[in-house]
Design an enzyme around this catalytic site. Structure first.
Site, PDB file in Angstrom:
ATOM      1  N   LYS A   1       0.804  -1.229   0.000  1.00  0.00           N
ATOM      2  CA  LYS A   1       0.000   0.000   0.000  1.00  0.00           C
ATOM      3  C   LYS A   1       0.840   1.285   0.000  1.00  0.00           C
ATOM      4  O   LYS A   1       0.402   2.315  -0.502  1.00  0.00           O
ATOM      5  CB  LYS A   1      -0.939   0.014   1.213  1.00  0.00           C
ATOM      6  CG  LYS A   1      -2.144  -0.887   1.030  1.00  0.00           C
ATOM      7  CD  LYS A   1      -3.120  -0.733   2.188  1.00  0.00           C
ATOM      8  CE  LYS A   1      -4.457  -1.346   1.845  1.00  0.00           C
ATOM      9  NZ  LYS A   1      -5.479  -1.112   2.862  1.00  0.00           N
TER      10      LYS A   1
ATOM     11  N   ASP B   1     -10.336   3.528   1.291  1.00  0.00           N
ATOM     12  CA  ASP B   1     -10.604   3.083   2.672  1.00  0.00           C
ATOM     13  C   ASP B   1     -11.127   4.256   3.506  1.00  0.00           C
ATOM     14  O   ASP B   1     -11.981   4.078   4.382  1.00  0.00           O
ATOM     15  CB  ASP B   1      -9.320   2.563   3.347  1.00  0.00           C
ATOM     16  CG  ASP B   1      -8.923   1.186   2.837  1.00  0.00           C
ATOM     17  OD1 ASP B   1      -9.813   0.418   2.433  1.00  0.00           O
ATOM     18  OD2 ASP B   1      -7.710   0.882   2.849  1.00  0.00           O
TER      19      ASP B   1
HETATM   20  P1  NAP Z   1      -1.587  -3.855  10.451  1.00  0.00           P
HETATM   21  O1  NAP Z   1      -1.033  -2.834   9.515  1.00  0.00           O
HETATM   22  O2  NAP Z   1      -0.839  -5.114  10.687  1.00  0.00           O
HETATM   23  O3  NAP Z   1      -1.836  -3.096  11.854  1.00  0.00           O
HETATM   24  C1  NAP Z   1      -2.369  -3.765  12.965  1.00  0.00           C
HETATM   25  C2  NAP Z   1      -2.260  -2.900  14.206  1.00  0.00           C
HETATM   26  O4  NAP Z   1      -2.777  -3.681  15.277  1.00  0.00           O
HETATM   27  C3  NAP Z   1      -0.835  -2.523  14.600  1.00  0.00           C
HETATM   28  O5  NAP Z   1      -0.858  -1.289  15.273  1.00  0.00           O
HETATM   29  C4  NAP Z   1      -0.457  -3.649  15.562  1.00  0.00           C
HETATM   30  O6  NAP Z   1       0.509  -3.289  16.524  1.00  0.00           O
HETATM   31  C5  NAP Z   1      -1.773  -3.832  16.294  1.00  0.00           C
HETATM   32  N1  NAP Z   1      -1.836  -5.171  16.879  1.00  0.00           N
HETATM   33  C6  NAP Z   1      -1.724  -6.359  16.234  1.00  0.00           C
HETATM   34  N2  NAP Z   1      -1.815  -7.367  17.119  1.00  0.00           N
HETATM   35  C7  NAP Z   1      -1.971  -6.795  18.347  1.00  0.00           C
HETATM   36  C8  NAP Z   1      -2.100  -7.299  19.662  1.00  0.00           C
HETATM   37  N3  NAP Z   1      -2.072  -8.628  19.900  1.00  0.00           N
HETATM   38  N4  NAP Z   1      -2.213  -6.433  20.683  1.00  0.00           N
HETATM   39  C9  NAP Z   1      -2.216  -5.098  20.453  1.00  0.00           C
HETATM   40  N5  NAP Z   1      -2.099  -4.540  19.219  1.00  0.00           N
HETATM   41  C10 NAP Z   1      -1.975  -5.392  18.185  1.00  0.00           C
HETATM   42  O7  NAP Z   1      -3.031  -4.333   9.971  1.00  0.00           O
HETATM   43  P2  NAP Z   1      -4.161  -3.440   9.244  1.00  0.00           P
HETATM   44  O8  NAP Z   1      -4.022  -3.549   7.783  1.00  0.00           O
HETATM   45  O9  NAP Z   1      -4.129  -2.092   9.871  1.00  0.00           O
HETATM   46  O10 NAP Z   1      -5.504  -4.247   9.623  1.00  0.00           O
HETATM   47  C11 NAP Z   1      -5.954  -4.305  10.953  1.00  0.00           C
HETATM   48  C12 NAP Z   1      -7.374  -4.878  11.005  1.00  0.00           C
HETATM   49  O11 NAP Z   1      -8.282  -4.037  10.318  1.00  0.00           O
HETATM   50  C13 NAP Z   1      -7.523  -6.259  10.364  1.00  0.00           C
HETATM   51  O12 NAP Z   1      -8.343  -7.049  11.182  1.00  0.00           O
HETATM   52  C14 NAP Z   1      -8.208  -5.988   9.046  1.00  0.00           C
HETATM   53  O13 NAP Z   1      -9.025  -7.054   8.612  1.00  0.00           O
HETATM   54  C15 NAP Z   1      -9.087  -4.782   9.419  1.00  0.00           C
HETATM   55  N6  NAP Z   1      -9.387  -3.949   8.252  1.00  0.00           N
HETATM   56  C16 NAP Z   1     -10.701  -3.772   7.914  1.00  0.00           C
HETATM   57  C17 NAP Z   1     -11.021  -2.994   6.820  1.00  0.00           C
HETATM   58  C18 NAP Z   1     -12.464  -2.820   6.423  1.00  0.00           C
HETATM   59  O14 NAP Z   1     -12.728  -2.405   5.287  1.00  0.00           O
HETATM   60  N7  NAP Z   1     -13.398  -3.069   7.297  1.00  0.00           N
HETATM   61  C19 NAP Z   1     -10.015  -2.358   6.074  1.00  0.00           C
HETATM   62  C20 NAP Z   1      -8.682  -2.539   6.464  1.00  0.00           C
HETATM   63  C21 NAP Z   1      -8.387  -3.341   7.566  1.00  0.00           C
HETATM   64  P3  NAP Z   1       2.094  -3.472  16.224  1.00  0.00           P
HETATM   65  O15 NAP Z   1       2.398  -2.426  15.208  1.00  0.00           O
HETATM   66  O16 NAP Z   1       2.718  -3.258  17.533  1.00  0.00           O
HETATM   67  O17 NAP Z   1       2.258  -4.866  15.678  1.00  0.00           O
END
Ligand code: NAP
Length: 281
Positions: A65, A102
């Site tokens: 991205k 998004d």
């Molecule tokens: P990402 O870039 O990997 O970011 C995830 C975030 O969550 C990071 O800040 C990470 O912290 C934190 N995290 C992960 N595991 C954790 C834990 N066990 N405890 C505390 N914090 C934790 O992922 P993303 O792309 O942002 O996606 C995140 C979620 O959003 C996913 O479930 C995805 O399916 C959802 N999403 C939904 C949509 C929609 O259209 N509805 C769109 C995009 C994403 P660290 O940096 O410390 O690892």
């Protein structure tokens, strides 16, 4: 014939082909949307492939991205704010245009009457990853004035602060560690952007415990962008407190609908998209 795709790595979980192929069929547009797994080291080759094969556009997901931006000829304002692209249009001269739908999906999934009430108020966001960027940009779109970032990684929170302050210097950003005791009594909206609560290993976990959720005002809006399951632990706890909630399904649908409109000039049916996702959700 329109040629569309999604690139990312890995791509096993992508719902986009089902969603977009259903809309193409429904609107009688000849063409297809395919998933193309693209490991990071092959991104440049993939761009060449799109040019040679005369693709019309594609979606971009993890891990491309941000990296994709250097291959683009133009980007829209949301991309400038977010620093991430999820949709690319390729024109007849093989010029690439980057968008971030998004942000649109996040904002417009919220009922309009609530959105208006957020103006000038305070929000909290949980997580500081990729989706948090779009959510933060969306919160600034809705004119929230103060945002607390709750995360386990303070460096990533600082990166997000930089991103926001570059374009919105008046917004106040606070940092909180994601621990057990947080007071959210002055927040009108709290958004989970972590995978906590998602089907699989995180399913039984809420990013906030019930005591913290209980500190929210009674009219607060609890938004979990996770969409599978549709009732996450976080949503369940918030509903137990009588709070207004929303999961990530509408955001997913609306970002897809906006991308489709950018590629085809036609608005797809939200109902058709929803039905196409039924088997997966
Ligand atoms: P990402 O870039 O990997 O970011 C995830 C975030 O969550 C990071 O800040 C990470 O912290 C934190 N995290 C992960 N595991 C954790 C834990 N066990 N405890 C505390 N914090 C934790 O992922 P993303 O792309 O942002 O996606 C995140 C979620 O959003 C996913 O479930 C995805 O399916 C959802 N999403 C939904 C949509 C929609 O259209 N509805 C769109 C995009 C994403 P660290 O940096 O410390 O690892």
């Amino acid at each position: 014939m329109i040629k569309l795709a999604i690139i990312g790595y890995p791509l096993g979980h992508s719902l986009s082909p089902a969603m977009h192929n259903a809309s193409l069929r429904e609107l009688g547009i000849e063409g297809s949307y395919i998933a193309l797994e693209t490991p990071p080291e092959t991104l440049e080759k993939r761009i060449e492939f799109f040019k040679n094969e005369k693709f019309n556009g594609f979606n971009v997901t993890i891990p491309h991205k941000v990296e994709i931006i250097k291959f683009l000829d133009n980007i829209d304002n949301f991309v400038k704010n977010v620093g991430a692209v999820n949709t690319v249009i390729i024109d007849e001269n093989n010029k690439f245009y980057g968008y971030n739908t998004d942000v649109y999906g996040f904002v417009y999934a919220i009922p309009e009457n609530l959105r208006k009430n957020f103006r000038g108020q305070k929000a909290a966001i949980i997580g500081a990853g990729g989706a948090a960027r779009a959510v933060l940009a969306g919160l600034t779109e809705m004119d929230l004035q103060e945002i607390s970032i709750l995360a386990r990684n303070i460096e990533k929170s600082l990166d997000l602060q930089k991103m926001i302050l570059k374009n919105f210097p008046h917004i106040k950003i606070n940092f909180l560690l994601l621990d057990d005791n947080v007071d959210l009594s002055d927040c009108c909206i709290v958004v989970n952007t972590t995978p906590l609560g998602m089907q699989g290993k995180y399913e039984d976990i809420s990013p906030l415990n019930q005591d913290t959720i209980a500190t929210l005002p009674k009219n607060a809006f609890v938004y979990d962008i996770v969409y599978k399951p549709q009732k996450t632990k976080f949503i369940e706890y918030a509903e137990n407190q009588g709070l207004n909630t929303l999961n990530g399904l509408d955001m997913l649908i609306l970002q897809g609908a906006k991308s489709f409109e950018l590629w085809t000039g036609q608005k797809p049916s939200v109902k058709i998209i929803k039905n196409s996702l039924f088997d997966f959700l």
